[in-house]
Motif scaffolding. Structure first.
Motif, short mmCIF file in Angstrom:
data_model
loop_
_atom_site.label_atom_id
_atom_site.label_comp_id
_atom_site.label_asym_id
_atom_site.label_seq_id
_atom_site.Cartn_x
_atom_site.Cartn_y
_atom_site.Cartn_z
N UNK A 225 -14.05 -8.07 47.21
CA UNK A 225 -13.00 -8.51 46.46
C UNK A 225 -13.53 -9.92 45.61
N UNK A 226 -12.43 -10.24 44.66
CA UNK A 226 -12.55 -11.28 43.76
C UNK A 226 -13.05 -12.67 44.74
N UNK A 227 -14.00 -13.23 43.89
CA UNK A 227 -14.21 -14.86 44.51
C UNK A 227 -15.27 -14.77 45.45
N UNK A 228 -15.71 -13.69 45.96
CA UNK A 228 -16.81 -13.49 46.84
C UNK A 228 -18.38 -13.77 46.09
N UNK A 229 -19.51 -13.51 47.15
CA UNK A 229 -20.67 -13.77 46.47
C UNK A 229 -21.12 -12.68 45.41
N UNK A 230 -20.67 -11.26 45.80
CA UNK A 230 -21.15 -10.35 44.92
C UNK A 230 -20.36 -10.42 43.62
N UNK A 231 -18.92 -10.90 43.69
CA UNK A 231 -18.40 -11.22 42.57
C UNK A 231 -18.80 -12.00 41.57
N UNK A 232 -19.16 -13.09 42.33
CA UNK A 232 -19.73 -14.26 41.62
C UNK A 232 -21.05 -13.83 40.70
N UNK A 233 -21.92 -13.23 41.59
CA UNK A 233 -23.01 -12.77 41.01
C UNK A 233 -22.97 -11.99 39.76
N UNK A 234 -22.15 -10.90 39.85
CA UNK A 234 -21.97 -9.92 38.75
C UNK A 234 -21.22 -10.60 37.69
N UNK A 235 -20.47 -11.17 37.80
CA UNK A 235 -19.40 -12.04 36.76
C UNK A 235 -20.46 -12.85 35.88
N UNK A 236 -21.25 -13.76 36.84
CA UNK A 236 -22.02 -14.74 36.14
C UNK A 236 -23.33 -14.03 35.49
N UNK A 237 -23.84 -12.96 36.03
CA UNK A 237 -24.82 -12.29 35.30
C UNK A 237 -24.35 -11.78 34.03
#
Length: 325
Positions: free
Chosen positions: A40-52
């Motif tokens: 979901x939004x806001x997790x570590x995977x989400x932050x990594x994808x959106x930051x990259x």
């Protein structure tokens, strides 16, 4: 052929209009990337994808980026989707991390990283063992001495379930120090706040946690970092000793990286890997990395596969010893 000549002021105006310091089309490596996020939004995977994606597009290495959150099955739903719809997802990169190894070992989902195209490991967060600011323990040597004197009274806590990452790291460190991992009393907590309260109250002697979280707690004056699972000291906490410096020969990183659908054409794979490799040299990436407290850990292709296979072996052996496999 018509030749245009610009005066100095006109040239300066033209440069300002197109933004010479911004991305140029010559920099672009990939037209677009669709990021598939298994949580979901806001997790570590989400932050990594959106930051990259943010860094790649702002640096001009990728034209556009889009994002799709697909929760379910501990990440298994997104993995299954990518495999089942491989031919129509050559423009997709899926983010994942250490759980793809742990959850495939435990059978949470039937696939593993070998069923995907490995693109690149990108960032990581080392693990750390911390103690309360007023604890008499100041090093791993002190913790091991306390454990030898009273194993059941020297509990180590963590923010994951038994058999989860914090538990495995604590067991791995103690095993490498020559102790019986099965004798380590591990107490799980639902969240970092509860774990910190337990540490400060003396319910646990030490806490196994992510390095970036440990740094935040240390900077706030709440804990002392007594060991880090990096091969070398990390700039974010230069005084924190590694396990290896203290005679404990182990290292561990909770990596995050990107995978593509099976059967991805070679030219597409090379382009994705090239864009990510070039990203590290951009100020746009450094801004994203620093903002999130990430550590650069870049390994592509065969190096990425070797890294994952080594981690799979290490985690698998430990989980068998602890009775989780």
């Amino acid at each position: 052929m018509t030749t245009f000549k610009l005066g100095r002021r006109a040239l300066i105006a033209a440069v300002a209009a197109i933004g010479l310091t911004g991305p140029t089309w010559a920099d672009q490596v990939v037209d677009s990337i669709h990021f598939l996020i298994p949580g979901g939004a806001g997790g570590g995977w989400d932050g990594t994808a959106r930051g990259t994606g943010e860094a790649l597009t702002k640096a001009g290495l990728v034209g556009t980026a889009s994002y799709e959150n697909m929760s379910g099955g501990g990440g298994g739903k997104a993995i299954g989707f990518l495999i089942e719809n491989a031919d129509s997802n050559h423009g997709t990169l899926m983010v994942n991390s250490t759980p793809i190894v742990i959850r495939s070992l435990t059978g949470v989902f039937p696939h593993n990283f070998r069923d995907l195209t490995l693109v690149s490991g990108t960032i990581g967060d080392y693990a750390a063992i911390v103690v309360g600011k007023d604890s008499p323990i100041n090093s791993m040597e002190d913790l091991l001495a306390a454990f030898d004197a009273d194993p059941s009274g020297t509990a180590i806590g963590g923010g994951s379930v038994p058999g989860g990452m914090d538990h495995l790291v604590a067991a791995m460190v103690m095993e490498a120090a020559g102790k019986d991992a099965l004798a380590v009393k591990y107490i799980p907590y639902d969240a970092g706040g509860k774990a910190m309260a337990a540490l400060l109250s003396g319910e646990i002697a030490a806490l196994s946690t992510g390095f970036s979280e440990a740094v935040d707690l240390a900077n706030a004056g709440e804990v002392k970092i007594i060991g880090v699972t990096a091969d070398e000291r990390v700039d974010a906490a230069p005084d924190a000793m590694t396990m290896k410096e203290q005679g404990i020969d182990t290292s561990f990183v909770n990596w995050r990286g990107f995978f593509a659908a099976p059967g991805l054409p070679e030219d597409k794979l090379v382009a994705y890997q090239d864009a990510i490799a070039k990203m590290y040299d951009t100020p746009e990436w450094e801004e994203v990395r620093a903002r999130n407290g990430w550590v650069n850990i870049h390994n592509s292709g065969d190096d990425f596969q070797s890294f994952l296979e080594q981690q799979e072996q290490q985690i698998g052996d430990l989980m068998k010893k602890l009775g989780f496999l």
